[in-house]
Motif scaffolding. Structure first.
Motif, mmCIF file in Angstrom:
data_model
loop_
_atom_site.group_PDB
_atom_site.id
_atom_site.type_symbol
_atom_site.label_atom_id
_atom_site.label_comp_id
_atom_site.label_asym_id
_atom_site.label_seq_id
_atom_site.Cartn_x
_atom_site.Cartn_y
_atom_site.Cartn_z
ATOM 1 N N VAL A 1 0.860 -1.178 0.000
ATOM 2 C CA VAL A 1 0.000 0.000 0.000
ATOM 3 C C VAL A 1 0.898 1.230 0.000
ATOM 4 N N LEU A 2 0.748 2.051 -0.994
ATOM 5 C CA LEU A 2 1.617 3.212 -1.166
ATOM 6 C C LEU A 2 0.858 4.442 -0.705
ATOM 7 N N ILE A 3 1.322 5.072 0.348
ATOM 8 C CA ILE A 3 0.603 6.229 0.879
ATOM 9 C C ILE A 3 1.369 7.504 0.567
ATOM 10 N N PRO A 4 0.802 8.385 -0.250
ATOM 11 C CA PRO A 4 1.455 9.673 -0.492
ATOM 12 C C PRO A 4 1.300 10.534 0.766
ATOM 13 N N GLU A 5 2.372 11.176 1.154
ATOM 14 C CA GLU A 5 2.277 11.953 2.397
ATOM 15 C C GLU A 5 3.010 13.277 2.274
ATOM 16 N N LEU A 6 2.303 14.335 2.662
ATOM 17 C CA LEU A 6 2.905 15.657 2.704
ATOM 18 C C LEU A 6 3.703 15.752 4.008
ATOM 19 N N VAL A 7 5.012 15.945 3.906
ATOM 20 C CA VAL A 7 5.840 15.943 5.115
ATOM 21 C C VAL A 7 5.688 17.264 5.847
ATOM 22 N N LYS A 8 5.427 17.171 7.136
ATOM 23 C CA LYS A 8 5.231 18.372 7.947
ATOM 24 C C LYS A 8 6.498 18.686 8.714
ATOM 25 N N ARG A 9 6.799 19.976 8.827
ATOM 26 C CA ARG A 9 8.028 20.369 9.515
ATOM 27 C C ARG A 9 7.745 21.109 10.806
ATOM 28 N N HIS A 10 6.501 21.496 11.035
ATOM 29 C CA HIS A 10 6.193 22.268 12.243
ATOM 30 C C HIS A 10 5.056 21.583 12.981
ATOM 31 N N TRP A 11 5.026 21.737 14.275
ATOM 32 C CA TRP A 11 3.964 21.096 15.069
ATOM 33 C C TRP A 11 2.591 21.563 14.638
ATOM 34 N N TRP A 12 2.465 22.858 14.255
ATOM 35 C CA TRP A 12 1.130 23.362 13.954
ATOM 36 C C TRP A 12 0.587 22.823 12.652
ATOM 37 N N GLU A 13 1.477 22.326 11.793
ATOM 38 C CA GLU A 13 0.962 21.744 10.557
ATOM 39 C C GLU A 13 0.129 20.494 10.859
ATOM 40 N N TYR A 14 0.458 19.820 11.960
ATOM 41 C CA TYR A 14 -0.320 18.628 12.316
ATOM 42 C C TYR A 14 -1.751 19.001 12.688
ATOM 43 N N LEU A 15 -1.902 20.185 13.304
ATOM 44 C CA LEU A 15 -3.246 20.642 13.665
ATOM 45 C C LEU A 15 -4.075 20.942 12.425
ATOM 46 N N LEU A 16 -3.386 21.288 11.348
ATOM 47 C CA LEU A 16 -4.097 21.716 10.151
ATOM 48 C C LEU A 16 -4.406 20.563 9.206
ATOM 49 N N SER A 17 -3.997 19.364 9.563
ATOM 50 C CA SER A 17 -4.240 18.248 8.651
ATOM 51 C C SER A 17 -5.143 17.228 9.324
ATOM 52 N N VAL A 18 -5.828 16.450 8.496
ATOM 53 C CA VAL A 18 -6.712 15.439 9.085
ATOM 54 C C VAL A 18 -5.944 14.161 9.412
ATOM 55 N N ARG A 19 -4.651 14.156 9.101
ATOM 56 C CA ARG A 19 -3.776 13.042 9.453
ATOM 57 C C ARG A 19 -4.258 11.715 8.896
ATOM 58 N N ARG A 20 -4.892 11.730 7.723
ATOM 59 C CA ARG A 20 -5.381 10.470 7.165
ATOM 60 C C ARG A 20 -4.234 9.530 6.867
ATOM 61 N N ALA A 21 -3.130 10.066 6.275
ATOM 62 C CA ALA A 21 -2.008 9.214 5.895
ATOM 63 C C ALA A 21 -1.470 8.499 7.119
ATOM 64 N N ARG A 22 -1.289 9.260 8.186
ATOM 65 C CA ARG A 22 -0.732 8.715 9.399
ATOM 66 C C ARG A 22 -1.644 7.655 10.026
ATOM 67 N N ARG A 23 -2.950 7.960 10.062
ATOM 68 C CA ARG A 23 -3.867 7.005 10.676
ATOM 69 C C ARG A 23 -4.019 5.757 9.827
#
Lengths: 675, 675
Positions: free
Chosen positions: A608-630
């Motif tokens: 399963v190949l998951i495309p993921e936008l790499v985040k560099r700041h903690w606040w970027e995690y707040l702005l994403s639904v974190r689907r790739a990670r989950r």
């Protein structure tokens, strides 16, 4: 926010944090530097001797406190009691000298017991030592701070913060390395030793020249009235309390690995300096206390003075020298925790290497010390201090139980060691020497076992039961950890070799949301891996607008995938599939799809190949639904052994690998050795 | 720990947790159920009207509190003030009726302003509404609990816990869905409305039959002495305070989407019921207060009674009916926060869909509500309550600022809307009706703007400045969020199609520690992907024993890889490479190796395959050094765009995919639609 040299604010902050860490902990040390980081006698005495030497500040006082119940008559008992303690100390010295010689890598009670008495006994020794070390930190610091506070009563409201400050300081210094701790704490250690030996010498001179009736510079308070008659039980209890003076003697044998070559010689010398100094201090204090009629005072009463303080005032009066001596005594009491910080991580490392403690305890940290052990010790001791509000003095007797259990097991181990050595010998030459060793260790084992018994009986109701109840719990935990590791090793062990069949490439599943660069990159990679690529669109939300979205994506797919594929005569372009997720969680339908594909293709891996936008700041995690990670987490946890999860990163700005490294790592050449 | 049906303790615990969640939140709802979850008028009035209706409990009281300064003379001003308030209410009613009609999907001030006045004004409206809703929760609950506590003083020490309990309860009910909230809160709402309308009717009858001099059942306390003369400023301040009675009127227009078809009709009816009831209550209360001479009492004095309580006692005395009425008033005061919970998440969803709030706010949760918005509201309001210790009454005037700003913007938007409609029309037919609409909205906008101005001036120093200062901060934040999303969309946007070159497969790097099943599985997969496989052993610790380990691994490799490969005539077996990590962190040397490979192979992707033992319990994480996890994180963060990270799971027990799902998800068939 883009600065002149192309680094943004986040990167500046990261490098600022790095510089702070570097300032506090020092530069990272390479493995090859480990030899230069080993210590000699000069650093060894402060690093490993602080516990032992500081015992002289409370051991005699503890015995005198018990004897005070018998009033002036009690004082006469201190000399025979101290004589027995010194004899025990001598036996321990010889015993540990031999241990260091016999186990030059590390002669701790754990190793000695493991080699000679089996796993169970060695774990008992390790448990006793670990409890001893943890208690020593909390108790040592709180006793030191209590003494400091009784000297400067205005500090009284800050007991707990002071304790935690000392704990934090000792932790930081030890995270920098044993050598740094040894060097930094050398001044108070040698100052203490020097000043009290001078006081004892002056005192002894005054006693001898005055015909055993010295005239004190400042007279100690008169002894308290006798509350009970002197008897065997009182003497035994005084002995049990006085035995705390011996704790810390085992430290050198646990830390032989910290010494530079010749390690055994350096360890012997360090052991000798510590024990000899301790012996002189204990003997001298008992002798002068008896000669000057110094008795322990009640700590809870106003005007309390420690035995050391009374003794120093009696001999040299309250001049500058008195204050220097008392200040150095206070300092080493506060710093007595350091011995635990040197030895506990080393002990845990051996236990962890054998699989009885979590593996991180065996991991060497930034400064070549076992940082996890250091931090664990800090946290446990910190919690103890906070739980007791910084007043853990009453736990002092408890850790003597751990110490004496260790002494006994260590010497019993040495007895077994000598018996094995004897059996292993063909000729009789030198067997007399071995016999002598054996007898000394046997006598030592019996003596410390007897002392242990007395301590346990005398201190059982005063809290000794806590130590005794903790031991089996720790033992069970250690064994459970070992069982877990053994189970994993058994599961992973294989006798087979790598199979060289002509395996089909995996089937690749790419969850996509939209057509964009990220999707395009992921699909390109997927086609590099396999000719069997499923692009899966998850309609996370049903409703009228989903159909429109599906239609748009279908048309787009025709334009960006199917048409170009036909034009390039590409036989297997990625197929677009729509999967409905009526409960708005994408992992459940995707897992079902994977199971279906697996059933249809029993010999294929599903990547399963998951495309993921790499985040560099903690606040970027707040702005994403974190689907790739989950999705990744769910696939790894429940996907099953035929699934592999591949993450394809997309960067807003191409990263600089050097930012993941320290200066030293970046400077290191990349050396690859082909096998 | 293995149970009869093969599930272990951890799995039982997980399923136990699942059942608790299921009991508290209800079963997960599928997208297709959204229609059944829409509400009608019966649920709409309690769900969206609690804020508006409960305003009647504090609005008149707030005005009377200001007027009390003028003593008995102040009381005469309540009738004209209330008349103006009712007129404003009527204008708002007509205005929102039109808004609902014009924007049948959602006619909130945000949407109206966005369509008619541009993005900036719509964001101002959204900000005002969000502040209004958050304050309404904290203030509504604390005011309700304060009233409860003043009725039952023994509850006084538990103010904050009571507030948090109410907050938690309202949150849970709303996480179950708007329909559940509407049904559950119907009883207190209708009880309140019914009992006070009965009281008002009886009161009115008594007043009219007694020639405007009714004889109270229980006489209200005499009005306080006049502290100042009645003047314009006093009346304006009383008006500003009384305007809080109108907050909550906008709720229906923000939540049209929650209604079942015909949504507009249902929304209209709900709006009518709420506004009519509110109007009757406000008018009735003012009329009877004037007739009975009821004045607001000082809340800080003992013996305080609310206006509603004085009024009910005066009309019906203190019988069972009085207590039922007062209890229902208390209940709806406590539950007035519910309106925020219904509307705030819906508002945030629209704002998030436009990219001005984090995407998770637009995600539909388990029960088809926007759970992130609900939880955000709970956390913010909870923090407010805790910061003020549950006493946030003084913030009541502040949220009127947000409400009136919204009213004004919403009506200004409608004016612009009608102007557009008019310009868009070819013929003049019906343009008179549109003119009337326009004039009504214009009058409404002017009236609410004037009221807003009065409120701001009157309340500025009392805390109004906080609301006014917060608005620009929120605006800046919303715009920054939008900028971030726009930047990402711009970066990811592509006009290109998928490239169909004959790409080379990736170069695969497999970090290995030892030869075991995990390594074997990873290498097998690596060979499926590519003929170019590097197995990299990281000597994490240098020293004498590392060489021995290297030698052993080299020999093993010959046996398990090279020999079988030669036997199978396999041309490219995985190569074993040794990489030294002198600083004991594996990512730095590995990243350097990857860069080297990338430089030598400018057109290839580098896939790093990480074998990973999947953990099922939290404690397993404590027992591992987490190398796989840390390596993955470092590679993704710093690897660069030509790296892909693949995780190969190894399970101690093959997982059951159904455990990752709810019952409903497991029962759902897997429907794939090919595009």
């Amino acid at each position: 926010m883009e600065a002149q040299d192309g680094r943004n604010a986040g990167e500046y902050r990261a490098s600022f944090l790095k510089s702070i860490v570097r300032f506090v902990l020092g530069r990272p040390l390479a493995n090859r530097e480990s030899r230069q980081r080993q210590i000699g006698v000069l650093e060894g005495v402060p690093a490993m001797g602080l516990d032992g030497l500081s015992s002289s500040a409370y051991g005699p006082e503890a015995a005198l406190t018990i004897l005070a119940a018998a009033g002036a008559a009690g004082l006469s008992a201190i000399l025979p009691i101290m004589f027995v303690i010194l004899a025990l100390l001598a036996i321990l010295f010889i015993s540990y000298w031999q241990t260091v010689e016999a186990y030059p890598k590390s002669g701790g009670a754990y190793i000695v017991a493991k080699e000679n008495l089996g796993t169970n006994v060695s774990l008992l020794a390790a448990t006793a030592l670990m409890i001893d070390y943890v208690l020593n930190v909390a108790v040592g610091i709180s006793a030191g701070v209590a003494a400091l506070v009784s000297a400067l009563p205005q500090l009284h409201p800050y007991m707990l913060p002071l304790c935690l400050c000392v704990l934090g300081g000792v932790t930081l210094v030890n995270l920098r390395g044993t050598m740094d701790a040894g060097r930094l704490f050398a001044l108070p250690t040698y100052l203490f030793v020097l000043s009290f030996i001078v006081i004892l010498l002056i005192g002894a001179y005054l006693v001898l020249t005055s015909g055993s009736h010295p005239h004190p510079a400042i007279a100690p308070p008169p002894p308290p009235k006798a509350a009970e008659a002197i008897g065997l039980w009182l003497v035994l209890r005084a002995f049990a309390s006085g035995c705390t003076a011996m704790t810390g003697v085992e430290a050198v044998s646990n830390g032989v690995g910290a010494f530079r070559d010749p390690a055994v010689k350096n360890a012997h010398l360090t052991l000798t300096v510590i024990v000899a100094t301790l012996g002189i201090l204990l003997g001298g204090i008992a002798f002068l206390a008896h000669a000057y009629g110094i008795m322990a005072m009640d700590q809870t009463q106003p005007g309390y003075q420690s035995v050391l303080s009374q003794l120093a005032s009696a001999v040299v009066g309250r001049g500058a020298f008195y204050y220097v001596a008392i200040a150095s005594a206070l300092a080493i009491l506060c710093l007595s925790a350091n011995t635990s910080f040197v030895d506990f991580p080393r002990l845990c490392r051996f236990v962890a290497q054998d699989g009885f403690l979590p593996r991180p305890f065996a991991t060497v940290g930034r400064r070549l010390v076992y940082s996890v052990g250091v931090l664990y010790l800090t946290i446990t001791a910190g919690l103890l201090l906070m739980a007791f509000g910084g007043i853990t003095d009453r736990l002092i007797p408890l850790f003597a139980i751990g110490a004496f259990l260790t002494f006994t097991l260590s010497q019993a181990g040495m007895v077994a060691h000598w018996r094995r050595v004897m059996r292993g010998r063909r000729s009789a030459s030198g067997s007399r020497r071995i016999w002598i060793h054996l007898v000394i260790n046997a006598v030592g084992a019996c003596a410390t076992a007897t002392a242990l018994l007395i301590i346990v009986v005398a201190k059982f109701t005063e809290g000794g039961w806590i130590t005794i109840a903790t031991i089996p719990c720790v033992l069970i935990l250690l064994k459970a950890i070992k069982r877990y590791y053994d189970m994993i090793v058994a599961q992973l062990r294989t006798r087979g070799h790598l199979e060289f069949r002509s395996n089909k490439p995996p089937i690749v599943v790419v969850p996509i949301q939209d057509w964009n660069r990220l999707t395009s990159k992921a699909l390109t990679l997927a086609m590099e891996l396999s000719s069997d690529v499923h692009a899966v669109h998850l309609a996370a939300l049903e409703g009228p607008d989903v159909e429109a979205e599906e239609k748009r994506l279908r048309e787009q797919w025709e334009n960006v995938v199917n048409k170009p594929a036909r034009a390039a005569h590409f036989p297997h372009p990625p197929r677009l599939e729509f999967l409905s997720a009526p409960y708005r969680r994408i992992h459940a339908p995707l897992l079902k799809l994977i199971k279906e594909i697996e059933e249809k293709n029993p010999d294929r891996t599903i990547a399963v190949l998951i495309p993921e936008l790499v985040k560099r700041h903690w606040w970027e995690y707040l702005l994403s639904v974190r689907r790739a990670r989950r999705l990744r987490a769910a696939l790894l946890e429940y996907g099953g052994s035929r699934v592999a999860v591949m993450e394809v990163p997309w960067y807003l700005a191409e990263p600089d690998i050097e930012q993941s490294m320290t200066e030293e790592e970046a400077a290191e050449p990349c050396t690859v050795e082909t096998g």
